[in-house]
Enzyme design. Sequence first.
Site, PDB file in Angstrom:
ATOM      1  N   GLU A   1      -2.573   2.143  -6.839  1.00  0.00           N
ATOM      2  CA  GLU A   1      -3.659   1.294  -7.328  1.00  0.00           C
ATOM      3  C   GLU A   1      -3.243   0.517  -8.576  1.00  0.00           C
ATOM      4  O   GLU A   1      -3.655  -0.631  -8.767  1.00  0.00           O
ATOM      5  CB  GLU A   1      -4.909   2.133  -7.601  1.00  0.00           C
ATOM      6  CG  GLU A   1      -5.579   2.589  -6.312  1.00  0.00           C
ATOM      7  CD  GLU A   1      -6.720   3.557  -6.535  1.00  0.00           C
ATOM      8  OE1 GLU A   1      -7.824   3.298  -6.032  1.00  0.00           O
ATOM      9  OE2 GLU A   1      -6.521   4.586  -7.229  1.00  0.00           O
TER      10      GLU A   1
ATOM     11  N   GLY B   1      -3.636   6.714  -7.304  1.00  0.00           N
ATOM     12  CA  GLY B   1      -3.804   5.873  -8.480  1.00  0.00           C
ATOM     13  C   GLY B   1      -2.540   5.143  -8.881  1.00  0.00           C
ATOM     14  O   GLY B   1      -2.589   4.077  -9.502  1.00  0.00           O
TER      15      GLY B   1
ATOM     16  N   GLU C   1      -6.199   9.620  -1.000  1.00  0.00           N
ATOM     17  CA  GLU C   1      -7.295  10.326  -1.658  1.00  0.00           C
ATOM     18  C   GLU C   1      -8.222  11.084  -0.709  1.00  0.00           C
ATOM     19  O   GLU C   1      -8.729  12.160  -1.061  1.00  0.00           O
ATOM     20  CB  GLU C   1      -8.112   9.341  -2.510  1.00  0.00           C
ATOM     21  CG  GLU C   1      -7.448   8.925  -3.802  1.00  0.00           C
ATOM     22  CD  GLU C   1      -6.529   7.724  -3.661  1.00  0.00           C
ATOM     23  OE1 GLU C   1      -6.135   7.148  -4.688  1.00  0.00           O
ATOM     24  OE2 GLU C   1      -6.199   7.358  -2.497  1.00  0.00           O
TER      25      GLU C   1
ATOM     26  N   ALA D   1      -3.526  10.286 -10.010  1.00  0.00           N
ATOM     27  CA  ALA D   1      -4.274  11.077 -10.984  1.00  0.00           C
ATOM     28  C   ALA D   1      -3.629  12.446 -11.193  1.00  0.00           C
ATOM     29  O   ALA D   1      -3.002  12.996 -10.285  1.00  0.00           O
ATOM     30  CB  ALA D   1      -5.714  11.248 -10.519  1.00  0.00           C
TER      31      ALA D   1
END
Length: 268
Positions: A124, A121, A144, A76
Amino acid sequence: MSAQSEQSEQRFGEFVVVRRDGHVAELVLDRPKAMNAVSSEMARSLAAACEALAADASARVTVLTSSHDRAFCVGADLKERNSFTDAELVRQRPTARAAYTGVLDLPMPTVAAVHGFALGGGYELALACDVIVADATAVVGLPEVSVGVIPGGGGTQLLPRRVGAARAAELVFTARRVEAAEARELGLVDVLAEDARTAALELAGRMAANSPVGLRAAKKAMRLGHGLDLRAGLEVEDAAWRSVAFSGDRAEGVAAFNEKRKPQWPGE
Protein backbone atom coordinates in the site's frame (compact mmCIF):
# COMPACT_ATOMS: atom_id res chain seq x y z
CA MET A 1 16.44 19.74 5.70
CA SER A 2 18.70 22.34 4.22
CA ALA A 3 18.19 23.27 0.61
CA GLN A 4 21.76 24.61 0.62
CA SER A 5 23.39 21.18 0.85
CA GLU A 6 23.69 19.00 -2.22
CA GLN A 7 23.75 15.87 -0.05
CA SER A 8 22.31 15.50 3.43
CA GLU A 9 20.65 13.00 5.73
CA GLN A 10 18.03 13.44 8.45
CA ARG A 11 16.58 10.77 10.70
CA PHE A 12 12.99 10.79 11.82
CA GLY A 13 12.78 8.65 14.94
CA GLU A 14 14.53 5.31 14.87
CA PHE A 15 13.08 3.83 11.71
CA VAL A 16 12.85 6.45 8.93
CA VAL A 17 15.64 8.35 7.15
CA VAL A 18 15.45 11.08 4.53
CA ARG A 19 18.49 11.45 2.32
CA ARG A 20 18.87 14.33 -0.09
CA ASP A 21 20.93 14.37 -3.25
CA GLY A 22 20.27 17.67 -4.92
CA HIS A 23 16.56 17.96 -5.66
CA VAL A 24 15.82 14.25 -5.17
CA ALA A 25 14.76 13.08 -1.72
CA GLU A 26 15.11 9.43 -0.74
CA LEU A 27 12.64 8.38 1.93
CA VAL A 28 14.15 5.25 3.48
CA LEU A 29 12.22 2.66 5.49
CA ASP A 30 14.84 1.60 8.02
CA ARG A 31 13.56 -1.01 10.44
CA PRO A 32 15.60 -3.97 9.17
CA LYS A 33 15.19 -6.19 12.22
CA ALA A 34 11.45 -6.38 11.50
CA MET A 35 11.62 -6.28 7.67
CA ASN A 36 10.18 -2.75 7.94
CA ALA A 37 6.95 -3.89 9.59
CA VAL A 38 5.05 -0.68 10.32
CA SER A 39 4.77 -0.24 14.08
CA SER A 40 3.07 2.75 15.67
CA GLU A 41 6.46 4.39 16.21
CA MET A 42 7.46 3.82 12.61
CA ALA A 43 4.11 5.16 11.39
CA ARG A 44 4.58 8.35 13.38
CA SER A 45 8.08 8.78 11.99
CA LEU A 46 6.92 8.21 8.42
CA ALA A 47 4.15 10.78 8.81
CA ALA A 48 6.61 13.30 10.26
CA ALA A 49 9.09 12.73 7.44
CA CYS A 50 6.35 13.22 4.84
CA GLU A 51 5.19 16.41 6.54
CA ALA A 52 8.73 17.79 6.37
CA LEU A 53 9.14 16.79 2.73
CA ALA A 54 5.80 18.29 1.73
CA ALA A 55 6.92 21.63 3.17
CA ASP A 56 10.30 21.54 1.38
CA ALA A 57 9.90 23.34 -1.93
CA SER A 58 13.41 22.31 -3.02
CA ALA A 59 12.46 18.61 -3.03
CA ARG A 60 11.26 18.00 -6.58
CA VAL A 61 10.87 14.19 -6.49
CA THR A 62 10.73 11.67 -3.63
CA VAL A 63 11.87 8.04 -3.93
CA LEU A 64 10.59 5.56 -1.34
CA THR A 65 13.17 2.85 -0.62
CA SER A 66 14.12 0.24 1.97
CA SER A 67 17.35 -0.48 3.84
CA HIS A 68 16.50 -4.19 4.09
CA ASP A 69 18.12 -6.62 1.64
CA ARG A 70 15.06 -8.90 1.35
CA ALA A 71 12.06 -6.68 1.92
CA PHE A 72 10.62 -3.35 0.94
CA CYS A 73 8.03 -3.57 3.73
CA VAL A 74 6.01 -6.52 5.05
CA GLY A 75 3.10 -4.38 6.21
CA ALA A 76 1.64 -3.73 9.64
CA ASP A 77 3.49 -4.93 12.72
CA LEU A 78 1.17 -7.83 13.60
CA LYS A 79 3.13 -8.64 16.76
CA GLU A 80 2.34 -5.17 18.06
CA ARG A 81 -1.25 -5.41 16.85
CA ASN A 82 -1.68 -8.73 18.66
CA SER A 83 -0.94 -6.98 21.96
CA PHE A 84 -3.62 -4.29 21.45
CA THR A 85 -6.95 -4.21 23.19
CA ASP A 86 -9.89 -3.20 21.00
CA ALA A 87 -9.71 0.32 22.46
CA GLU A 88 -5.99 0.56 21.75
CA LEU A 89 -6.54 -0.58 18.17
CA VAL A 90 -9.12 2.17 17.68
CA ARG A 91 -6.77 4.78 19.12
CA GLN A 92 -3.91 3.58 16.92
CA ARG A 93 -5.91 3.80 13.68
CA PRO A 94 -5.32 7.54 13.01
CA THR A 95 -1.58 7.00 13.58
CA ALA A 96 -1.49 4.25 10.98
CA ARG A 97 -3.60 6.19 8.50
CA ALA A 98 -1.36 9.25 8.79
CA ALA A 99 1.64 7.25 7.57
CA TYR A 100 -0.09 6.04 4.41
CA THR A 101 -1.82 9.33 3.62
CA GLY A 102 1.46 11.12 4.30
CA VAL A 103 3.02 9.31 1.34
CA LEU A 104 -0.13 9.58 -0.78
CA ASP A 105 -0.43 13.33 -0.21
CA LEU A 106 3.18 14.26 -1.01
CA PRO A 107 2.82 17.11 -3.52
CA MET A 108 5.80 16.18 -5.69
CA PRO A 109 6.12 13.10 -7.93
CA THR A 110 6.90 9.94 -5.97
CA VAL A 111 8.59 6.72 -7.05
CA ALA A 112 8.63 3.47 -5.04
CA ALA A 113 11.65 1.19 -5.37
CA VAL A 114 10.44 -2.32 -4.51
CA HIS A 115 13.09 -4.91 -3.69
CA GLY A 116 11.87 -8.12 -2.05
CA PHE A 117 8.59 -8.40 -0.18
CA ALA A 118 6.02 -5.59 -0.43
CA LEU A 119 3.00 -7.09 1.28
CA GLY A 120 -0.12 -5.63 2.85
CA GLY A 121 0.66 -2.17 4.14
CA GLY A 122 4.05 -2.41 2.47
CA TYR A 123 2.48 -2.72 -0.95
CA GLU A 124 0.00 0.00 0.00
CA LEU A 125 2.93 2.36 0.61
CA ALA A 126 4.13 1.55 -2.91
CA LEU A 127 0.60 2.04 -4.29
CA ALA A 128 0.57 5.50 -2.70
CA CYS A 129 3.42 6.49 -5.03
CA ASP A 130 2.97 7.68 -8.60
CA VAL A 131 5.29 5.10 -10.17
CA ILE A 132 6.43 1.70 -8.85
CA VAL A 133 9.82 0.38 -9.94
CA ALA A 134 10.64 -3.21 -9.00
CA ASP A 135 13.38 -5.76 -9.58
CA ALA A 136 13.27 -9.54 -10.01
CA THR A 137 13.17 -10.13 -6.24
CA ALA A 138 9.87 -8.29 -5.83
CA VAL A 139 6.86 -10.08 -4.36
CA VAL A 140 3.75 -7.96 -3.91
CA GLY A 141 0.26 -8.53 -2.59
CA LEU A 142 -2.56 -7.54 -0.29
CA PRO A 143 -3.07 -10.58 1.98
CA GLU A 144 -5.13 -8.87 4.70
CA VAL A 145 -8.28 -10.99 4.34
CA SER A 146 -6.16 -14.03 5.26
CA VAL A 147 -5.75 -12.58 8.76
CA GLY A 148 -9.32 -11.37 9.14
CA VAL A 149 -9.04 -7.72 8.12
CA ILE A 150 -9.02 -5.73 4.88
CA PRO A 151 -6.39 -3.60 3.18
CA GLY A 152 -6.70 -0.49 5.30
CA GLY A 153 -3.84 1.68 4.07
CA GLY A 154 -5.55 2.65 0.83
CA GLY A 155 -5.36 -0.70 -0.94
CA THR A 156 -9.07 -1.20 -1.62
CA GLN A 157 -9.16 2.20 -3.35
CA LEU A 158 -5.73 2.47 -4.97
CA LEU A 159 -5.45 -1.02 -6.45
CA PRO A 160 -8.75 -0.87 -8.45
CA ARG A 161 -7.68 2.52 -9.79
CA ARG A 162 -4.43 0.97 -10.95
CA VAL A 163 -5.55 -2.38 -12.41
CA GLY A 164 -9.34 -2.27 -12.61
CA ALA A 165 -12.08 -3.53 -10.29
CA ALA A 166 -12.19 -7.20 -11.31
CA ARG A 167 -8.44 -7.77 -11.22
CA ALA A 168 -8.17 -5.99 -7.88
CA ALA A 169 -11.01 -8.10 -6.51
CA GLU A 170 -9.27 -11.32 -7.51
CA LEU A 171 -6.03 -10.24 -5.88
CA VAL A 172 -7.61 -8.97 -2.66
CA PHE A 173 -10.07 -11.86 -2.24
CA THR A 174 -7.48 -14.57 -2.85
CA ALA A 175 -4.83 -12.79 -0.74
CA ARG A 176 -2.24 -14.19 -3.11
CA ARG A 177 1.34 -13.03 -3.50
CA VAL A 178 2.50 -12.03 -6.97
CA GLU A 179 6.10 -12.30 -8.13
CA ALA A 180 7.86 -9.68 -10.20
CA ALA A 181 7.22 -10.83 -13.77
CA GLU A 182 3.50 -11.39 -13.26
CA ALA A 183 3.26 -8.19 -11.23
CA ARG A 184 4.58 -6.23 -14.19
CA GLU A 185 2.24 -8.08 -16.58
CA LEU A 186 -0.78 -7.28 -14.41
CA GLY A 187 0.21 -3.66 -13.88
CA LEU A 188 0.92 -4.07 -10.17
CA VAL A 189 4.31 -2.50 -10.80
CA ASP A 190 5.26 -0.20 -13.65
CA VAL A 191 8.93 -0.84 -14.37
CA LEU A 192 11.09 -3.95 -13.96
CA ALA A 193 14.77 -3.17 -13.56
CA GLU A 194 17.95 -4.99 -12.64
CA ASP A 195 18.22 -2.94 -9.46
CA ALA A 196 15.05 -1.23 -8.23
CA ARG A 197 16.68 1.48 -6.13
CA THR A 198 19.21 2.49 -8.78
CA ALA A 199 16.56 2.60 -11.50
CA ALA A 200 14.11 4.52 -9.30
CA LEU A 201 16.72 7.13 -8.42
CA GLU A 202 17.70 7.49 -12.08
CA LEU A 203 14.05 7.96 -13.03
CA ALA A 204 13.64 10.50 -10.24
CA GLY A 205 16.67 12.38 -11.51
CA ARG A 206 15.12 12.69 -14.96
CA MET A 207 11.89 13.96 -13.41
CA ALA A 208 13.72 16.41 -11.14
CA ALA A 209 15.37 18.09 -14.14
CA ASN A 210 11.97 19.58 -14.95
CA SER A 211 10.12 22.53 -13.45
CA PRO A 212 9.21 21.95 -9.78
CA VAL A 213 6.17 24.19 -10.24
CA GLY A 214 5.13 22.22 -13.31
CA LEU A 215 5.71 18.84 -11.64
CA ARG A 216 3.56 19.63 -8.63
CA ALA A 217 0.79 21.21 -10.70
CA ALA A 218 0.71 18.27 -13.11
CA LYS A 219 0.49 15.81 -10.22
CA LYS A 220 -2.30 17.80 -8.60
CA ALA A 221 -4.26 17.94 -11.85
CA MET A 222 -3.93 14.20 -12.44
CA ARG A 223 -4.87 13.33 -8.86
CA LEU A 224 -7.87 15.69 -8.66
CA GLY A 225 -9.09 14.86 -12.16
CA HIS A 226 -8.95 11.09 -11.79
CA GLY A 227 -12.45 9.61 -11.83
CA LEU A 228 -14.16 12.79 -12.94
CA ASP A 229 -16.04 13.00 -16.22
CA LEU A 230 -14.02 14.51 -19.05
CA ARG A 231 -15.48 18.01 -18.89
CA ALA A 232 -14.94 18.26 -15.13
CA GLY A 233 -11.45 16.88 -15.53
CA LEU A 234 -10.61 19.47 -18.15
CA GLU A 235 -11.72 22.19 -15.73
CA VAL A 236 -9.33 20.77 -13.14
CA GLU A 237 -6.60 20.82 -15.75
CA ASP A 238 -7.39 24.41 -16.71
CA ALA A 239 -7.17 25.53 -13.09
CA ALA A 240 -3.79 23.83 -12.79
CA TRP A 241 -2.61 25.46 -16.01
CA ARG A 242 -3.63 28.88 -14.72
CA SER A 243 -1.65 28.25 -11.54
CA VAL A 244 1.58 27.83 -13.54
CA ALA A 245 1.01 29.97 -16.66
CA PHE A 246 2.34 33.14 -15.04
CA SER A 247 4.98 31.54 -12.84
CA GLY A 248 8.69 32.23 -12.82
CA ASP A 249 9.28 28.65 -13.92
CA ARG A 250 7.14 29.14 -17.02
CA ALA A 251 9.00 32.33 -17.96
CA GLU A 252 12.36 30.64 -17.43
CA GLY A 253 11.34 27.51 -19.33
CA VAL A 254 10.26 29.46 -22.40
CA ALA A 255 13.35 31.67 -22.26
CA ALA A 256 15.70 28.70 -21.90
CA PHE A 257 14.03 26.91 -24.82
CA ASN A 258 14.44 29.92 -27.09
CA GLU A 259 18.02 30.55 -25.95
CA LYS A 260 18.88 26.85 -26.36
CA ARG A 261 20.17 26.46 -22.82
CA LYS A 262 19.36 24.41 -19.73
CA PRO A 263 16.72 26.12 -17.57
CA GLN A 264 17.58 27.38 -14.09
CA TRP A 265 14.24 26.87 -12.39
CA PRO A 266 13.34 29.52 -9.79
CA GLY A 267 10.76 27.11 -8.38
CA GLU A 268 8.04 29.71 -8.12
